[in-house]
Each structure stands twice: as C-alpha cells, then as structure tokens.
Motif scaffolding. Structure first.
Motif, PDB file in Angstrom:
ATOM      1  N   VAL A  29      43.141 -51.626  67.952  1.00 53.34           N
ATOM      2  CA  VAL A  29      43.549 -53.023  67.791  1.00 53.34           C
ATOM      3  C   VAL A  29      42.912 -53.846  68.921  1.00 53.34           C
ATOM      4  N   CYS A  30      42.317 -54.978  68.551  1.00 50.42           N
ATOM      5  CA  CYS A  30      41.654 -55.811  69.566  1.00 50.42           C
ATOM      6  C   CYS A  30      42.681 -56.303  70.597  1.00 50.42           C
ATOM      7  N   PRO A  31      42.413 -56.110  71.897  1.00 47.66           N
ATOM      8  CA  PRO A  31      43.365 -56.533  72.927  1.00 47.66           C
ATOM      9  C   PRO A  31      43.434 -58.059  73.077  1.00 47.66           C
ATOM     10  N   SER A  32      42.448 -58.779  72.519  1.00 54.23           N
ATOM     11  CA  SER A  32      42.467 -60.247  72.637  1.00 54.23           C
ATOM     12  C   SER A  32      43.179 -60.909  71.464  1.00 54.23           C
ATOM     13  N   CYS A  33      42.834 -60.491  70.222  1.00 54.52           N
ATOM     14  CA  CYS A  33      43.358 -61.219  69.061  1.00 54.52           C
ATOM     15  C   CYS A  33      44.244 -60.357  68.161  1.00 54.52           C
ATOM     16  N   ASN A  34      44.402 -59.069  68.551  1.00 54.55           N
ATOM     17  CA  ASN A  34      45.277 -58.152  67.804  1.00 54.55           C
ATOM     18  C   ASN A  34      44.825 -57.841  66.390  1.00 54.55           C
ATOM     19  N   VAL A  35      43.566 -58.137  66.045  1.00 53.12           N
ATOM     20  CA  VAL A  35      43.072 -57.772  64.722  1.00 53.12           C
ATOM     21  C   VAL A  35      42.877 -56.242  64.689  1.00 53.12           C
ATOM     22  N   ALA A  36      43.173 -55.627  63.527  1.00 54.43           N
ATOM     23  CA  ALA A  36      42.968 -54.180  63.393  1.00 54.43           C
ATOM     24  C   ALA A  36      41.470 -53.900  63.268  1.00 54.43           C
ATOM     25  N   LYS A  46      31.806 -55.953  71.017  1.00 58.91           N
ATOM     26  CA  LYS A  46      32.302 -57.286  70.667  1.00 58.91           C
ATOM     27  C   LYS A  46      33.282 -57.171  69.505  1.00 58.91           C
ATOM     28  N   CYS A  47      34.410 -57.885  69.586  1.00 62.10           N
ATOM     29  CA  CYS A  47      35.382 -57.861  68.491  1.00 62.10           C
ATOM     30  C   CYS A  47      34.853 -58.692  67.326  1.00 62.10           C
ATOM     31  N   PRO A  48      34.861 -58.121  66.096  1.00 63.24           N
ATOM     32  CA  PRO A  48      34.385 -58.888  64.935  1.00 63.24           C
ATOM     33  C   PRO A  48      35.326 -60.042  64.588  1.00 63.24           C
ATOM     34  N   GLY A  49      36.556 -59.957  65.059  1.00 69.59           N
ATOM     35  CA  GLY A  49      37.523 -61.008  64.760  1.00 69.59           C
ATOM     36  C   GLY A  49      37.368 -62.232  65.653  1.00 69.59           C
ATOM     37  N   CYS A  50      37.415 -62.021  66.982  1.00 73.05           N
ATOM     38  CA  CYS A  50      37.446 -63.161  67.900  1.00 73.05           C
ATOM     39  C   CYS A  50      36.163 -63.318  68.713  1.00 73.05           C
ATOM     40  N   GLY A  51      35.299 -62.309  68.670  1.00 73.04           N
ATOM     41  CA  GLY A  51      34.032 -62.420  69.397  1.00 73.04           C
ATOM     42  C   GLY A  51      34.141 -62.083  70.879  1.00 73.04           C
TER      43      GLY A  51
HETATM   44 ZN   LIG Z   1      39.550 -59.842  68.764  1.00 70.63          ZN
END
Ligand SMILES: [Zn+2]
Length: 254
Positions: A29-36, A46-51
């Motif tokens: 789970v992304c530690p910044s935006c919590n996307v799975a 890089k998180c695909p959700g929040c970058g």
């Molecule tokens: Zn994220």
C-alpha cells in the motif's frame, strides 16, 4: 577489551527499545496516498497513484520490510539509532548538520542542497584531520568527497579525487592523534609504506570512469602526476609519484 571501552560499555545508557514504532506499511500500500499496489516494491519506486516516491526500508521493531515516504527515511534511521543504543550520537550529528544548513542558508540567501551541506561539513573535517595529523581519517574524508562528486555526475573531478586517495593509500596513511612527540612519531609516523595498500573498490571506480569518459592512459597519468606532485610537496610523502604510478598503473590497466 580496553579499560576505557569497558567503562563506556558498562555505563552507557540502556537501549530504549520501548521507543520503537511501527513506521510504514508492511502491505503493498502506498505510504503517501494509501492506494493498493499491484506488487510490493523491493526498492525505491514511483507510486502510480500519486506520483510520489515509495521507499523501502527494514524497521527495527519487528525487522519487517516496510514501504515509507521520503519524510519517513529519517525516522527509520533514528529508530535504528535507538535500537543500537546510539541515539545521543544520532541527535548530536543531526544537530551539527542543522547548524551547518542554517549557516549556509544565511550565507547563500537560499536553502542549501543536501550535498552542499555534506560538502561543507567534509571540508571542515579535512581541516580538523590535517591539524591533528590523522591522515587515515583525512583519506576517508577525501574518499567521501569523491563519492559525492561521482553521484553528482562530476566524473572528472571524482576521478581526480579517487587518484588522490590512491596516492595517499600507497603512502600508508596513519592517525597520529595530534602528537608532536618526536619519539612517538618515529615509531608511529604519519605515513608508512608498510601499511600501504590499494582498495579494489576504488580501482573499480577509477576503471569505470576512465572507460565512460574514454580517457587515454597517458592522460590519466598526467592527472595523477599533477595531484601527486602537489600532495608529495605538501605532506612530505615517502613514496614518489613515479613509484606510486607504477603500482597504480599495474592495477588499473591490466
Ligand atoms: Zn501513492
């Protein structure tokens, strides 16, 4: 164990393991935006959700690999310092860095880059080490400076500094701890050929840079000479630049 280190160990503060925390996400789970995330990353990604960048570290409380934000990198480092019982040293070092940052910010009028802070601190260390005749430590600091230059992509400057470290190594640098006692210095000189060596890791770095920049051996030699002649004059080194080059050349261009 020496008496002093025994004292230090016996009276050092107990580790405050109760202050360890469950920082970061064990799950994917992304530690910044919590996307799975599809997969738990094994390294910085890089998180695909929040970058935002996701960093991977091991936390000491349960030794689990966790996903953390950039802001949590320091927290994990501090947690390890607590775990190892070196929290006071950690805080002292952090204070030194903050002081330097503030000083530079005032001088430059803008917040300094992380590397500029490190660079400035390393320069201060160099002065301290050379004042005390701690040439082993001086050499280590020059190596750290070369590493910064390499990571910043200043490869030619990095190469020059690695060559300098090699010349110091071939002269066997020692730490004399500020002594001016001639008797002691006779037995423990600042430089002694019998502790001379070349570090394979540094040779590797030199070889890689030479290949990347396509520098001819003769030019490497000239670069080495330029530094070594100055170093020998300043530090009164026992091994001549020519002698040192022969050894370095054999390792570098085999
Ligand atoms: Zn994220």
């Amino acid at each position: 164990m020496g008496f002093l280190s025994w004292i230090r160990k016996a009276f050092s503060k107990p580790k405050q393991l109760s202050r360890l925390e469950k920082i970061g996400n064990v799950e994917a789970v992304c530690p910044s935006c919590n996307v799975a995330l599809e997969q738990k990353p094994k390294r910085k990604k890089k998180c695909p959700g929040c970058g935002n960048f996701i960093y991977v570290r091991t936390r000491p409380i349960d030794n689990k690999k966790v996903l953390i934000t950039e802001a949590q990198i320091d927290l994990i480092e501090e947690q390890w310092a607590i775990y190892h019982g070196t929290h006071d040293e950690y805080l002292a070092q952090k204070w030194i860095v903050e002081q330097e940052k503030a000083e530079l910010a005032e001088r430059l009028g803008v917040p300094p880059a992380e590397n500029d802070v490190q660079w400035s601190l390393l320069n201060k260390q160099l002065i301290e080490h050379s004042k005390l005749g701690n040439w082993g430590l001086y050499r280590n600091t020059r190596f750290e400076m070369a590493e910064i230059l390499r990571k910043e992509g200043k490869l030619k400057q990095a190469l020059l500094t690695y060559l300098e470290v090699c010349y110091l190594d071939l002269n066997g640098p020692n730490n004399t701890g500020g002594t001016t006692n001639a008797e002691i210095l006779k037995d423990y000189p600042p430089f002694s050929a019998d502790s001379a060596f070349l570090a394979p890791g540094i040779i590797e770095r030199i070889v890689r840079i030479i290949k990347k920049l396509q520098i001819e051996p003769i030019d490497v030699r000239n670069m080495f000479n330029e530094i070594a002649v100055t170093q020998q004059a300043n530090l009164k080194l026992p091994i001549s630049p020519e002698q040192a080059w022969n050894q370095l050349e054999a390792q570098t261009f085999k």
